[in-house]
Design a protein around this motif. Structure first.
Motif, PDB file in Angstrom:
ATOM      1  N   ARG A   1       0.829  -1.203   0.000  1.00 43.16           N
ATOM      2  CA  ARG A   1       0.000   0.000   0.000  1.00 43.16           C
ATOM      3  C   ARG A   1       0.863   1.253   0.000  1.00 43.16           C
ATOM      4  N   THR A   2       0.303   2.344  -0.466  1.00 45.91           N
ATOM      5  CA  THR A   2       0.984   3.628  -0.369  1.00 45.91           C
ATOM      6  C   THR A   2       0.986   4.084   1.082  1.00 45.91           C
ATOM      7  N   ILE A   3       1.826   5.072   1.394  1.00 48.97           N
ATOM      8  CA  ILE A   3       1.918   5.555   2.778  1.00 48.97           C
ATOM      9  C   ILE A   3       0.574   6.067   3.269  1.00 48.97           C
ATOM     10  N   THR A   4      -0.082   6.891   2.448  1.00 49.05           N
ATOM     11  CA  THR A   4      -1.367   7.470   2.871  1.00 49.05           C
ATOM     12  C   THR A   4      -2.410   6.384   3.104  1.00 49.05           C
ATOM     13  N   ALA A   5      -2.488   5.451   2.171  1.00 43.43           N
ATOM     14  CA  ALA A   5      -3.466   4.367   2.314  1.00 43.43           C
ATOM     15  C   ALA A   5      -3.118   3.468   3.495  1.00 43.43           C
ATOM     16  N   ALA A   6      -1.813   3.256   3.731  1.00 43.40           N
ATOM     17  CA  ALA A   6      -1.396   2.404   4.850  1.00 43.40           C
ATOM     18  C   ALA A   6      -1.772   3.021   6.188  1.00 43.40           C
ATOM     19  N   VAL A   7      -1.629   4.344   6.299  1.00 45.66           N
ATOM     20  CA  VAL A   7      -1.996   5.020   7.557  1.00 45.66           C
ATOM     21  C   VAL A   7      -3.483   4.853   7.828  1.00 45.66           C
ATOM     22  N   ASP A   8      -4.314   5.116   6.804  1.00 48.76           N
ATOM     23  CA  ASP A   8      -5.763   5.004   6.992  1.00 48.76           C
ATOM     24  C   ASP A   8      -6.177   3.573   7.314  1.00 48.76           C
ATOM     25  N   ALA A   9      -5.589   2.632   6.606  1.00 45.97           N
ATOM     26  CA  ALA A   9      -5.944   1.229   6.840  1.00 45.97           C
ATOM     27  C   ALA A   9      -5.479   0.768   8.217  1.00 45.97           C
ATOM     28  N   ALA A  10      -4.313   1.215   8.646  1.00 47.22           N
ATOM     29  CA  ALA A  10      -3.786   0.809   9.945  1.00 47.22           C
ATOM     30  C   ALA A  10      -4.694   1.274  11.076  1.00 47.22           C
ATOM     31  N   VAL A  11      -5.121   2.535  11.008  1.00 46.62           N
ATOM     32  CA  VAL A  11      -6.000   3.063  12.053  1.00 46.62           C
ATOM     33  C   VAL A  11      -7.347   2.353  12.015  1.00 46.62           C
ATOM     34  N   ARG A  12      -7.882   2.130  10.804  1.00 49.33           N
ATOM     35  CA  ARG A  12      -9.188   1.497  10.680  1.00 49.33           C
ATOM     36  C   ARG A  12      -9.174   0.063  11.200  1.00 49.33           C
TER      37      ARG A  12
END
Length: 449
Positions: free
Chosen positions: A361-372
């Motif tokens: 995943r991209t950094i931005t997508a990884a951050v959102d997915a990690a929190v979710r």
């Protein structure tokens, strides 16, 4: 002074502190003169409730008032930050009121109304539902505004109507202004103990009957007109403190029994200022170690989490200050434990973040997915802890309640810190290209946006 909080460069960290940190007063009371035909256990509980209301006027943090004695004839009181004299004065205050009218008596030659003696009207402080100390309409004197109960309002209305009828005319311009029957006297802390040597000895008025009125004469206002609606005002030579004391005594109600102080102890702070300093130093050391670990292991995300953790600690301390929360040794323990839970939430987010990055995943997508994806685990663990805090707060003793309260506040604040603060810091800071290198993120592979 022993028990004071630490001083850093002249700036003192002050919070409401419990008995173990601030010192205070310990009192053992014996209950005497129980009302006939009433359960001792019920009377003891009613007495505890009255003492609680009186102590609340002192703004004491987490007072501990509990019943004792095999015959339900003891009450133990622990008050933090209150000296023994002030505690006894507030807890044992009588502050009963009686209203009297004036009836002719040629034997009385002195006092507020010569030629008249006081007669009980049946209107007392028990007929008052609320009292408050305020400045009068002129802005120069302190008065006590009172609100009567339904039955008290009726009594007061009848009394003022009878007073006006006793001396017809305009009280402001006629002889009615000097008519004793137009006046309604108010007495504080009365007793009914028989005759005294003179009608006005020691501020006492004595009618030569079993209904002797002996107490502090407060005021003798003229009744200018019938007063309906259940509102009235007590005026006199009040200071702010004396008006507040009177209002507090009226509001707190009467004690159902007499209290005898068996033991009064001025308690010093058991930890002392030096011990408090050492406790804070230990807490700061622990926080520093946690921050260092997060930065070494998680690199840039760990640094951002440490910033969020500092925000969390500051927010919780601000809540403690604003609420205010009483800090005891148990409460401090609850706060430190909540710091560990806040770190735990960040660890879950970062581990999910690393997995998402490795998955491509991209950094931005990884951050959102990690929190979710970390949220369910964070939510469930914090919810179970918060439920435990609620149970302890309701059924635990005073010391445990302090622990539960601070831990509960910390749990709620950690959710905000991990989900809102950490999430946004990651999303904002990691947009910089120079911070996306694998070595700085603690992962071995990063795919560009």
């Amino acid at each position: 002074m022993e028990g004071l909080p630490p001083n850093f460069g002249g700036w003192q960290l002050y919070f409401h502190r419990g008995l173990d940190l601030a010192g205070g007063t310990h009192i053992d009371y014996e209950l005497t003169n129980f009302p006939a035909g009433q359960s001792r256990a019920d009377v003891q509980q009613r007495t505890i409730q009255v003492i609680n209301r009186r102590v609340n006027a002192l703004n004491v943090s987490e007072p501990e008032i509990r019943g004792a004695g095999s015959n339900n004839d003891r009450i133990t009181v622990d008050l933090a930050g209150v000296n023994a004299a002030q505690a006894q004065k507030t807890i044992g205050a009588v502050s009963k009121l009686v209203y009297t009218k004036w009836v002719p008596d040629a034997k009385v030659t002195a006092g507020p109304e010569p030629g008249f003696k006081p007669a009980l009207t049946g209107l007392t402080g028990d007929d008052i539902s609320a009292a408050s100390a305020t400045i009068d309409s002129t802005g120069t004197s302190w008065v006590v505004n009172i609100t009567f109960t339904g039955s008290g309002a009726t009594k007061f209305d009848n009394l003022t109507r009878d007073n006006v009828a006793a001396c017809p005319g305009d009280s402001a311009t006629s002889a009615a202004a000097n008519c004793a029957q137009r006046h309604l006297a108010i007495w504080l802390d009365p007793t009914f103990a028989g005759k005294v040597s003179s009608p006005y000895d020691s501020g006492c008025l004595a009618a030569q009957t079993p209904d002797t009125v002996c107490g502090k004469f407060l005021t003798d206002p003229v009744t200018r007109e019938e007063i309906a609606g259940g509102q009235a005002q007590i005026s006199g030579s009040f200071t702010q403190q004396s008006a507040t004391d009177l209002a507090t005594g009226i509001n707190s109600g009467s004690l159902p029994v007499d209290l005898v102080a068996l033991d009064v102890t001025q308690v010093s702070a058991t930890l002392g200022a030096e011990s408090v300093k050492l406790s804070l130093a230990a807490g700061l050391l622990g926080l520093a170690i946690v921050v260092l670990f997060m930065i070494i292991y998680y690199r840039v995300p760990g640094l951002l989490a440490s910033l969020a953790l500092l925000f969390y600690a500051g927010a919780v301390l601000a809540i403690f200050k604003a609420y205010p929360v009483t800090l005891t040794l148990a409460g401090i323990t609850g706060f430190i434990l909540s710091v560990g839970m806040a770190v735990d939430a960040n660890v879950l987010i970062f581990e999910r973040f690393k997995e998402e990055v490795r998955a491509g995943r991209t950094i931005t997508a990884a951050v959102d997915a990690a929190v979710r994806r970390a949220w369910p685990a964070i939510r469930d663990s914090n919810t179970s802890t918060f439920i435990t805090c609620v149970i302890l707060a309701f059924v635990g003793p005073s010391a445990v309640k302090g622990f539960a309260f601070t831990l509960g506040i910390g749990v709620l604040a950690s959710l905000v810190s991990s989900i809102v603060v950490t999430h946004n810091l990651l999303a904002i800071v990691l947009t910089a290209g120079g911070l996306r290198r694998p070595a700085l993120l603690g992962v071995d592979r990063v795919r560009a946006v």
